[in-house]
Design a protein around this motif. Structure first.
Motif, mmCIF file in Angstrom:
data_model
loop_
_atom_site.group_PDB
_atom_site.id
_atom_site.type_symbol
_atom_site.label_atom_id
_atom_site.label_comp_id
_atom_site.label_asym_id
_atom_site.label_seq_id
_atom_site.Cartn_x
_atom_site.Cartn_y
_atom_site.Cartn_z
ATOM 1 N N MET A 36 -10.503 -3.672 -3.729
ATOM 2 C CA MET A 36 -11.318 -3.949 -2.300
ATOM 3 C C MET A 36 -12.319 -4.849 -3.216
ATOM 4 O O MET A 36 -12.764 -4.656 -4.355
ATOM 5 C CB MET A 36 -11.715 -2.682 -1.697
ATOM 6 C CG MET A 36 -10.499 -2.022 -0.779
ATOM 7 S SD MET A 36 -11.033 -0.307 -0.358
ATOM 8 C CE MET A 36 -12.451 -1.097 0.874
ATOM 9 N N GLY A 49 -10.950 -5.489 2.653
ATOM 10 C CA GLY A 49 -10.073 -4.328 2.340
ATOM 11 C C GLY A 49 -8.672 -4.639 1.367
ATOM 12 O O GLY A 49 -8.687 -5.633 1.063
ATOM 13 N N PRO A 76 -14.215 3.202 -1.734
ATOM 14 C CA PRO A 76 -14.367 3.861 -0.493
ATOM 15 C C PRO A 76 -15.366 4.740 -0.659
ATOM 16 O O PRO A 76 -16.348 4.835 0.157
ATOM 17 C CB PRO A 76 -12.890 4.553 -0.209
ATOM 18 C CG PRO A 76 -11.943 3.716 -0.761
ATOM 19 C CD PRO A 76 -12.489 3.081 -1.966
ATOM 20 N N VAL A 81 -16.324 4.450 3.599
ATOM 21 C CA VAL A 81 -15.474 4.149 4.559
ATOM 22 C C VAL A 81 -13.995 4.275 3.901
ATOM 23 O O VAL A 81 -13.656 3.958 2.921
ATOM 24 C CB VAL A 81 -15.543 2.707 5.054
ATOM 25 C CG1 VAL A 81 -15.300 1.850 3.994
ATOM 26 C CG2 VAL A 81 -14.421 2.631 6.280
ATOM 27 N N PRO A 82 -12.909 4.981 4.477
ATOM 28 C CA PRO A 82 -11.790 5.158 3.890
ATOM 29 C C PRO A 82 -10.890 3.755 3.901
ATOM 30 O O PRO A 82 -11.110 3.079 4.867
ATOM 31 C CB PRO A 82 -10.821 6.114 4.951
ATOM 32 C CG PRO A 82 -12.004 6.734 5.729
ATOM 33 C CD PRO A 82 -13.234 5.874 5.827
ATOM 34 N N ALA A 83 -10.145 3.616 2.614
ATOM 35 C CA ALA A 83 -9.464 2.484 2.399
ATOM 36 C C ALA A 83 -8.669 1.918 3.680
ATOM 37 O O ALA A 83 -8.416 0.593 3.958
ATOM 38 C CB ALA A 83 -8.871 2.358 0.986
ATOM 39 N N ASN A 84 -7.878 2.834 4.240
ATOM 40 C CA ASN A 84 -6.758 2.663 5.262
ATOM 41 C C ASN A 84 -7.326 1.924 6.500
ATOM 42 O O ASN A 84 -6.869 1.222 7.215
ATOM 43 C CB ASN A 84 -6.020 3.767 5.476
ATOM 44 C CG ASN A 84 -6.900 4.800 6.047
ATOM 45 O OD1 ASN A 84 -7.680 5.240 5.667
ATOM 46 N ND2 ASN A 84 -6.265 5.547 7.016
ATOM 47 N N GLU A 85 -9.024 2.024 6.461
ATOM 48 C CA GLU A 85 -9.430 1.772 7.751
ATOM 49 C C GLU A 85 -9.625 0.056 7.519
ATOM 50 O O GLU A 85 -9.894 -0.635 8.725
ATOM 51 C CB GLU A 85 -10.853 2.353 8.134
ATOM 52 C CG GLU A 85 -10.535 4.002 8.670
ATOM 53 C CD GLU A 85 -11.956 4.508 9.113
ATOM 54 O OE1 GLU A 85 -13.031 3.683 9.258
ATOM 55 O OE2 GLU A 85 -11.818 5.510 9.240
ATOM 56 N N ARG A 87 -7.517 -1.764 5.736
ATOM 57 C CA ARG A 87 -6.316 -2.436 5.241
ATOM 58 C C ARG A 87 -6.003 -3.808 6.028
ATOM 59 O O ARG A 87 -6.095 -3.946 6.915
ATOM 60 C CB ARG A 87 -5.131 -1.553 5.220
ATOM 61 C CG ARG A 87 -3.722 -2.055 4.807
ATOM 62 C CD ARG A 87 -2.713 -0.957 5.299
ATOM 63 N NE ARG A 87 -2.731 -0.679 6.348
ATOM 64 C CZ ARG A 87 -2.643 0.834 6.755
ATOM 65 N NH1 ARG A 87 -2.800 1.832 5.983
ATOM 66 N NH2 ARG A 87 -2.534 1.022 7.808
ATOM 67 N N ASN A 171 -6.562 7.184 1.829
ATOM 68 C CA ASN A 171 -7.700 7.315 1.803
ATOM 69 C C ASN A 171 -8.323 6.470 0.738
ATOM 70 O O ASN A 171 -9.419 5.422 1.026
ATOM 71 C CB ASN A 171 -8.499 8.708 1.651
ATOM 72 C CG ASN A 171 -9.734 8.796 1.687
ATOM 73 O OD1 ASN A 171 -10.563 8.592 2.882
ATOM 74 N ND2 ASN A 171 -10.416 8.853 0.682
ATOM 75 N N ALA A 172 -7.819 6.419 -0.610
ATOM 76 C CA ALA A 172 -8.530 5.690 -1.736
ATOM 77 C C ALA A 172 -8.177 4.299 -1.762
ATOM 78 O O ALA A 172 -8.630 3.460 -2.063
ATOM 79 C CB ALA A 172 -8.083 6.670 -2.728
ATOM 80 N N GLY A 174 -5.668 2.568 0.610
ATOM 81 C CA GLY A 174 -5.378 1.910 1.774
ATOM 82 C C GLY A 174 -3.802 1.810 2.207
ATOM 83 O O GLY A 174 -3.725 1.687 3.377
#
Length: 232
Positions: A36, A49, A76, A81-85, A87, A171-172, A174
């Motif tokens: 990221m 992301g 993150p 913020v969680p990485a998957n948010e 992506r 979370n980490a 994405g």
């Protein structure tokens, strides 16, 4: 051609500072790498992301640009913020943080700096100082997958079950560990091919079943043939 790109190691451990001048032609394609970035261009701070496919900048991305590329799994905690948010997204920092005045102050500071990349690095160091240290377990996961070990072997080596590793990875990083492993395998293959290793040998050394498998995966992840990426 795109304007000149340069990068250097950051004072933030395992991060890279990079710069690119204003685009002089076709915008540069960004390939998925598990990372990221915190990005600056005049008047804006953004977060890139984790990508699952090649990112091709559109209009308005001419630059100049500066960025901090964070090692997979570390951003993150710094950004909250969680990485998957994030992506496959480029998001304004102000849309992530509720303190709009603070983001505006940060942006103005980097805008006014004689060396925006150095100012952006100072900002990243400030974020890191206010965040918990990187989780060594995440670094172990990345190291294991980057070395070509399977997801099952990686989970066992770090003492996690498959489901817990998947939740942690979302979370980490994405995305799940299988996607991260595939992206890291792509990066291994690109490094080998760009160093002059023949494609068939690249496929074998990077962990692909054969050269056809390598070609398919590169096309699916980047939209381009390996030969074209090597020439870039």
């Amino acid at each position: 051609m795109a304007a000149e790109y340069a990068e250097r190691a950051s004072r933030l451990p395992h991060a890279v500072v990079w710069t690119r001048g204003a685009e002089g032609g076709e915008a540069v394609t960004v390939l998925p790498d598990g990372c990221m970035d915190l990005l600056w261009t005049e008047g804006r701070l953004l977060v890139a992301g984790p990508d699952t496919r090649a990112y091709r900048p559109g209009l308005g991305a001419q630059g100049p640009w500066a960025g901090i590329r964070f090692h997979p799994g570390t951003a993150p905690a710094l950004l909250g913020v969680p990485a998957n948010e994030l992506r496959d997204r480029r998001v304004e920092l102000a849309d992530i943080w509720s303190a709009a005045d603070e983001v505006r102050h940060f942006t103005e500071g980097v805008d006014a700096a004689a060396d925006p990349a150095a100012a952006l690095e100072e900002l990243a160091l400030r974020f890191a100082a206010d965040s918990p240290p990187p989780d060594p377990l995440l670094r172990a996961v990345v190291a294991s997958l980057a070395a070509g070990r399977s997801v099952a072997a990686t989970a066992e080596s770090v003492g996690l079950g498959a489901r817990r590793l998947h939740r942690l990875a979302l979370n980490a990083f994405g995305y799940g560990p299988k996607t991260l492993a595939r992206i890291l395998r792509l990066q291994r293959a690109l490094a080998l091919a760009r160093s002059g290793v023949p494609f068939a040998e690249t496929a074998a050394r990077a962990g692909f079943a054969d050269q056809a498998h390598l070609a398919r995966d590169v096309r699916e992840l980047t939209g381009e043939p390996l030969s074209g990426l090597v020439r870039q």
